[in-house]
Design a protein around this motif. Sequence first.
Motif, PDB file in Angstrom:
ATOM      1  N   ASP A  81       7.119  -9.653  26.368  1.00 25.94           N
ATOM      2  CA  ASP A  81       7.392  -8.234  26.590  1.00 25.94           C
ATOM      3  C   ASP A  81       6.768  -7.451  25.441  1.00 25.94           C
ATOM      4  O   ASP A  81       5.946  -7.994  24.694  1.00 25.94           O
ATOM      5  N   SER A  82       7.151  -6.203  25.281  1.00 24.03           N
ATOM      6  CA  SER A  82       6.501  -5.357  24.277  1.00 24.03           C
ATOM      7  C   SER A  82       6.777  -5.800  22.841  1.00 24.03           C
ATOM      8  O   SER A  82       6.043  -5.414  21.921  1.00 24.03           O
ATOM      9  N   VAL A  83       7.829  -6.599  22.624  1.00 30.72           N
ATOM     10  CA  VAL A  83       8.177  -7.005  21.249  1.00 30.72           C
ATOM     11  C   VAL A  83       8.213  -8.519  21.052  1.00 30.72           C
ATOM     12  O   VAL A  83       8.265  -8.994  19.920  1.00 30.72           O
ATOM     13  N   THR A  84       8.209  -9.283  22.125  1.00 34.61           N
ATOM     14  CA  THR A  84       8.386 -10.737  22.036  1.00 34.61           C
ATOM     15  C   THR A  84       7.136 -11.466  22.500  1.00 34.61           C
ATOM     16  O   THR A  84       6.585 -11.150  23.557  1.00 34.61           O
ATOM     17  N   SER A  85       6.704 -12.453  21.700  1.00 37.76           N
ATOM     18  CA  SER A  85       5.560 -13.295  22.067  1.00 37.76           C
ATOM     19  C   SER A  85       5.839 -14.746  21.689  1.00 37.76           C
ATOM     20  O   SER A  85       6.564 -15.026  20.729  1.00 37.76           O
ATOM     21  N   ASN A  86       5.269 -15.653  22.441  1.00 38.93           N
ATOM     22  CA  ASN A  86       5.299 -17.076  22.109  1.00 38.93           C
ATOM     23  C   ASN A  86       3.906 -17.506  21.648  1.00 38.93           C
ATOM     24  O   ASN A  86       2.897 -16.907  22.052  1.00 38.93           O
ATOM     25  N   GLU A 140      -1.493 -11.911  35.903  1.00 34.97           N
ATOM     26  CA  GLU A 140      -0.958 -10.718  35.243  1.00 34.97           C
ATOM     27  C   GLU A 140      -0.423 -11.000  33.840  1.00 34.97           C
ATOM     28  O   GLU A 140      -0.020 -10.075  33.120  1.00 34.97           O
ATOM     29  N   THR A 141      -0.421 -12.279  33.405  1.00 34.82           N
ATOM     30  CA  THR A 141       0.093 -12.639  32.080  1.00 34.82           C
ATOM     31  C   THR A 141      -0.806 -12.066  30.986  1.00 34.82           C
ATOM     32  O   THR A 141      -2.042 -12.158  31.066  1.00 34.82           O
TER      33      THR A 141
END
Length: 212
Positions: free
Chosen positions: A124-129, A100-101
């Motif tokens: 999430d909708s605003v954070t990414s690595n 599901e990632t």
Amino acid sequence: MKRGLLWILFIPLTLALLSCGQRKRDAVFYEQMVDSIRKAEQLTEMKRKAGVYDDPVEAFFDTLQLRPLPIQSERNNFAKIGSFGRVPMSLVSQLGYPVETRLKALLLPKYHGLNALLLEEQIDSVTSNLYLYSLDSEYRPIDHLCLYEERPEDRAEDFGRQFTDYYITSGYEVTILYIYESLRTQKSEAEQTRRFLLTTDGRFEEVVIEIE
């Protein structure tokens, strides 16, 4: 006496002729084999150009944009680096993530026959690595390195966030700066620097940074 001499001469001659015939058959066999290999390679290239693949994994990676090196940090604005493609759910688990990632990928130049990939993990909708992955010839992960992540930092006399800057040279030398930004003063400071080299076997090896 003469008849015996004729047999003595006939037997080596027959063996030599048989040997020559065998060599001719071997030469024809190898020519046919090389021709078959060449035709198979041509067919594979024709399929690739036509967008037809026997392996769905190879098909996906061939759709990705190839981003040349070097790369300079854009922090969390990954779109400035290149156009990341959505990783299908069928391949997410192959990269070591739960199905599901939400992942996006950008292809990098090969290194000593190894594949390399920038991988964006949407938290999430605003954070990414952002991660740098090395992969083998079948696109299976060998090693990875976190290039960018952002998290809150609660300190004794302050509160802020920690994030990273990242730089990748054309020789896959990776420098990562760990930065703290105070939300109270709005000032940021690099507190640590680490450097890694991608080895020929696909591992990220940390190296000592020489102070000039």
